[in-house]
Design a protein around this motif. Structure first.
Motif, PDB file in Angstrom:
ATOM      1  N   GLU A  30      29.059 -43.844  12.849  1.00  0.00           N
ATOM      2  CA  GLU A  30      28.604 -44.278  14.176  1.00  0.00           C
ATOM      3  C   GLU A  30      28.221 -45.744  14.152  1.00  0.00           C
ATOM      4  O   GLU A  30      28.521 -46.491  15.072  1.00  0.00           O
ATOM      5  CB  GLU A  30      27.412 -43.425  14.614  1.00  0.00           C
ATOM      6  N   SER A  31      27.533 -46.162  13.070  1.00  0.00           N
ATOM      7  CA  SER A  31      27.153 -47.571  12.953  1.00  0.00           C
ATOM      8  C   SER A  31      26.869 -47.916  11.509  1.00  0.00           C
ATOM      9  O   SER A  31      26.450 -47.073  10.720  1.00  0.00           O
ATOM     10  CB  SER A  31      25.919 -47.884  13.805  1.00  0.00           C
ATOM     11  N   ALA A  32      27.129 -49.157  11.181  1.00  0.00           N
ATOM     12  CA  ALA A  32      26.735 -49.742   9.905  1.00  0.00           C
ATOM     13  C   ALA A  32      26.009 -51.028  10.270  1.00  0.00           C
ATOM     14  O   ALA A  32      26.592 -51.923  10.881  1.00  0.00           O
ATOM     15  CB  ALA A  32      27.948 -50.009   9.028  1.00  0.00           C
ATOM     16  N   ILE A  33      24.734 -51.087   9.940  1.00  0.00           N
ATOM     17  CA  ILE A  33      23.886 -52.201  10.357  1.00  0.00           C
ATOM     18  C   ILE A  33      23.420 -52.973   9.131  1.00  0.00           C
ATOM     19  O   ILE A  33      22.867 -52.396   8.190  1.00  0.00           O
ATOM     20  CB  ILE A  33      22.674 -51.684  11.162  1.00  0.00           C
ATOM     21  N   SER A  34      23.628 -54.280   9.147  1.00  0.00           N
ATOM     22  CA  SER A  34      23.160 -55.144   8.069  1.00  0.00           C
ATOM     23  C   SER A  34      21.649 -55.309   8.156  1.00  0.00           C
ATOM     24  O   SER A  34      21.088 -55.406   9.252  1.00  0.00           O
ATOM     25  CB  SER A  34      23.824 -56.525   8.179  1.00  0.00           C
ATOM     26  N   GLY A  35      21.004 -55.334   7.001  1.00  0.00           N
ATOM     27  CA  GLY A  35      19.562 -55.512   6.984  1.00  0.00           C
ATOM     28  C   GLY A  35      19.018 -55.720   5.587  1.00  0.00           C
ATOM     29  O   GLY A  35      19.757 -56.104   4.674  1.00  0.00           O
ATOM     30  N   TYR A  36      17.734 -55.421   5.452  1.00  0.00           N
ATOM     31  CA  TYR A  36      17.018 -55.671   4.207  1.00  0.00           C
ATOM     32  C   TYR A  36      16.178 -54.445   3.860  1.00  0.00           C
ATOM     33  O   TYR A  36      15.630 -53.783   4.739  1.00  0.00           O
ATOM     34  CB  TYR A  36      16.088 -56.884   4.357  1.00  0.00           C
TER      35      TYR A  36
END
Length: 186
Positions: A30-36
């Protein structure tokens, strides 16, 4: 997406631009979100994470439908996209923020991650000792908006054309042949 089958996984395998762009192409994601994640600073910025002093890794948090794509398939992609034998680096990207890490939420997920590491080792794809960390998930901080979908918005940026683009092409060829991509036209 059937809400009963929605799962999340968070891991780091080098620069999040490479990882995020590939996972967003998979059927069932559904989603791949860049982060930390994994550090001690709340609401870190990219500039702070790049110093290596926050303890955070560049990660991607993936929301997926487990009736379409499995945890094990996501792990296969993860170990395809980065070299788990490079300590605190991927290629020329050097620093603890580029470490290979899988964040698990419970003991069952930890056991699955350990199995995925073992399967990858047995595949012989990577030579050397695996340095992938298994760490208890605590918190995910989304990266700044300009990092989301970065490659799609900036394919001619030098890093994207030299590093991300070739990785995506290799990924598309391999996983497209397996029928795991969202559409055949990508």
């Amino acid at each position: 997406m059937d809400k009963n089958n929605v799962q999340q996984i968070t891991f780091g395998g080098g620069c999040f631009w490479c990882v995020e762009s590939c996972f967003n192409m998979l059927k069932g994601v559904e989603s791949a979100i860049s982060g930390y994640s994994g550090g001690h600073k709340d609401n870190p910025t990219y500039e702070e994470v790049c110093t290596g002093e926050t303890g955070h890794a560049e990660v991607v948090q993936i929301t997926y439908d487990s009736s379409i794509i499995s945890y094990e398939q996501l792990m296969d992609v993860f170990f395809f996209l980065h070299d788990p034998t490079q300590l605190n680096r991927q290629g020329n990207d050097i620093g603890t923020q580029y470490r290979s890490v899988i964040y698990y939420k419970d003991q069952m997920e930890k056991a699955k991650a350990e199995e995925a590491i073992q399967k990858s080792k047995e595949s012989g794809r990577w030579n050397g000792e695996y340095v992938t960390e298994l760490t208890q998930f605590e918190k995910f901080w989304p990266a700044e908006q300009y990092h989301q979908g970065y490659y799609n918005e900036n394919p001619t940026q030098p890093y994207c054309s030299a590093v991300v683009g070739p990785k995506i092409q290799k990924f598309k060829k391999y996983f497209g042949e397996l029928g795991m991509l969202e559409t055949d036209s990508q």
